[in-house]
Design a protein around this motif. Structure first.
Motif, mmCIF file in Angstrom:
data_model
loop_
_atom_site.group_PDB
_atom_site.id
_atom_site.type_symbol
_atom_site.label_atom_id
_atom_site.label_comp_id
_atom_site.label_asym_id
_atom_site.label_seq_id
_atom_site.Cartn_x
_atom_site.Cartn_y
_atom_site.Cartn_z
ATOM 1 N N ALA A 1 -22.723 26.207 -17.362
ATOM 2 C CA ALA A 1 -23.783 25.764 -18.454
ATOM 3 C C ALA A 1 -24.645 24.823 -17.392
ATOM 4 N N ASP A 2 -24.130 24.121 -16.597
ATOM 5 C CA ASP A 2 -24.826 23.430 -15.752
ATOM 6 C C ASP A 2 -25.841 24.280 -14.843
ATOM 7 N N ASP A 3 -25.350 25.616 -14.437
ATOM 8 C CA ASP A 3 -26.180 26.326 -13.511
ATOM 9 C C ASP A 3 -27.305 26.561 -14.254
ATOM 10 N N ILE A 4 -27.137 27.472 -15.452
ATOM 11 C CA ILE A 4 -27.979 28.053 -16.288
ATOM 12 C C ILE A 4 -29.183 26.764 -16.628
ATOM 13 N N THR A 5 -28.678 25.641 -16.923
ATOM 14 C CA THR A 5 -29.578 24.477 -17.415
ATOM 15 C C THR A 5 -30.422 24.198 -16.424
ATOM 16 N N GLY A 6 -29.989 24.194 -15.157
ATOM 17 C CA GLY A 6 -30.596 23.955 -14.018
ATOM 18 C C GLY A 6 -31.703 24.906 -13.608
ATOM 19 N N LYS A 7 -31.672 26.098 -13.953
ATOM 20 C CA LYS A 7 -32.411 27.321 -13.691
ATOM 21 C C LYS A 7 -33.425 27.534 -14.816
ATOM 22 N N ARG A 8 -33.090 26.753 -16.105
ATOM 23 C CA ARG A 8 -33.945 26.884 -17.380
ATOM 24 C C ARG A 8 -34.917 25.830 -17.227
ATOM 25 N N GLU B 1 -29.558 18.772 -21.507
ATOM 26 C CA GLU B 1 -30.959 18.835 -22.052
ATOM 27 C C GLU B 1 -31.712 20.046 -21.446
ATOM 28 N N LEU B 2 -32.457 20.760 -22.066
ATOM 29 C CA LEU B 2 -33.480 21.583 -21.617
ATOM 30 C C LEU B 2 -34.925 21.135 -22.217
ATOM 31 N N PRO B 3 -35.840 20.810 -21.270
ATOM 32 C CA PRO B 3 -36.820 20.021 -21.535
ATOM 33 C C PRO B 3 -37.695 21.479 -21.957
ATOM 34 N N GLY B 4 -38.820 21.098 -22.870
ATOM 35 C CA GLY B 4 -39.727 22.428 -23.018
ATOM 36 C C GLY B 4 -40.605 22.076 -24.173
ATOM 37 N N MET C 1 -23.574 19.755 -9.443
ATOM 38 C CA MET C 1 -22.790 20.813 -9.962
ATOM 39 C C MET C 1 -21.466 20.260 -10.275
ATOM 40 N N ARG C 2 -20.563 20.469 -11.266
ATOM 41 C CA ARG C 2 -19.126 20.105 -11.332
ATOM 42 C C ARG C 2 -18.459 21.532 -10.672
ATOM 43 N N ARG C 3 -18.408 21.621 -9.826
ATOM 44 C CA ARG C 3 -17.551 22.895 -9.083
ATOM 45 C C ARG C 3 -17.383 22.676 -7.690
ATOM 46 N N THR C 4 -16.161 23.070 -7.206
ATOM 47 C CA THR C 4 -15.688 22.961 -5.934
ATOM 48 C C THR C 4 -15.531 24.222 -5.347
ATOM 49 N N SER C 5 -15.349 24.458 -3.919
ATOM 50 C CA SER C 5 -15.216 25.883 -3.411
ATOM 51 C C SER C 5 -13.858 26.381 -3.986
ATOM 52 N N GLU C 6 -12.912 25.480 -4.087
ATOM 53 C CA GLU C 6 -11.717 25.924 -4.662
ATOM 54 C C GLU C 6 -11.670 26.513 -6.139
#
Length: 236
Positions: A166-173, A193-196, A1-6
């Motif tokens: 987008a990273d978070d949703i893609t990971g869940k999808r 990329e969304l595999p499917g 994930m491209r995010r920090t606590s800050e």
């Protein structure tokens, strides 16, 4: 994930301010108007966001004390609280929204470094460190600020938040059924990329539209061949 606590603390604060500013001064007529979510008025949405702040405050309390404090006693109670909140007078609902946000902010500010590392359990049953709480809140306030249908759009949200979303949703999808899609944000170059099922459909557009599409909100994306972007299953 491209995010920090800050990052997540900043996005939570930004989203909260966007949401509160959007509803500032509203009376009954504005609150009773439809939101961007099917079947919900703005009152339903505001009640949901206020209840979410109280629920996340439960997780903050869990992290601070070590005493297990679930977000909600049950999903049935959560839904009942939203319905009850949707019937509150505008002034009472606005006070709940502001008060719940203030309590959550005060609770997170008081957490020590060790308490931020404490494990809590989300409403979906995931065990996460307390550092995840601001991310959970930033998703709620940022996305639902758009859902108020009051003029805030995904383009008004921080670019870093949109990328992380987008990273978070893609990971869940990735483990969900649905069409195969390759998404490219034309203004940042980011790619998901969304595999499917079937051959992947290439979809490109601005980051804000990509995030809206992934989140199941109205968007202006089309596939590169000009066809509509494939419909995606529910995100949450």
């Amino acid at each position: 994930m491209r995010r920090t606590s800050e990052d997540t603390l900043s996005w939570s604060a930004t989203g909260t301010r966007l949401f509160l500013d959007a509803v500032a001064g509203w009376g009954e007529e504005q609150y009773l108007a439809p939101s961007g979510l099917p079947g919900w008025t703005r009152k339903h949405l505001v009640a949901h966001v206020a209840a979410n702040a109280d629920a996340l405050s439960n997780l903050v309390r869990w992290a601070a004390t070590g005493e297990e404090t679930p977000m909600y006693s049950s999903m049935e109670q959560r839904n009942a609280d939203i319905e009850a909140g949707s019937a509150k007078p505008a002034a009472e609902l606005a006070a709940w929204l502001q008060g719940s946000a203030d309590r959550l902010t005060a609770g997170t500010v008081a957490l020590s470094s060790a308490q931020w590392d404490a494990e809590v359990v989300t409403a979906q049953g995931r065990t996460v460190p307390a550092t995840e709480i601001p991310w959970l809140r930033s998703r709620e306030v940022c996305v639902h600020a758009v859902d108020l249908a009051s003029g805030v759009s995904f383009a008004d949200l921080p670019a870093g938040f949109l990328t992380a979303l987008a990273d978070d949703i893609t990971g869940k999808r990735r483990n969900a059924p649905g069409p195969a899609v390759v998404l490219t944000a034309t203004d940042t170059g980011d790619r998901w990329e969304l595999p499917g099922e079937g051959d992947p459909t290439a979809v490109t557009g601005p980051l804000a539209e990509v995030a809206a599409y992934l989140a199941g909100r109205p968007h202006a994306l089309t596939a590169t061949d000009g066809s509509p972007a494939p419909a995606l299953p529910a995100w949450l």
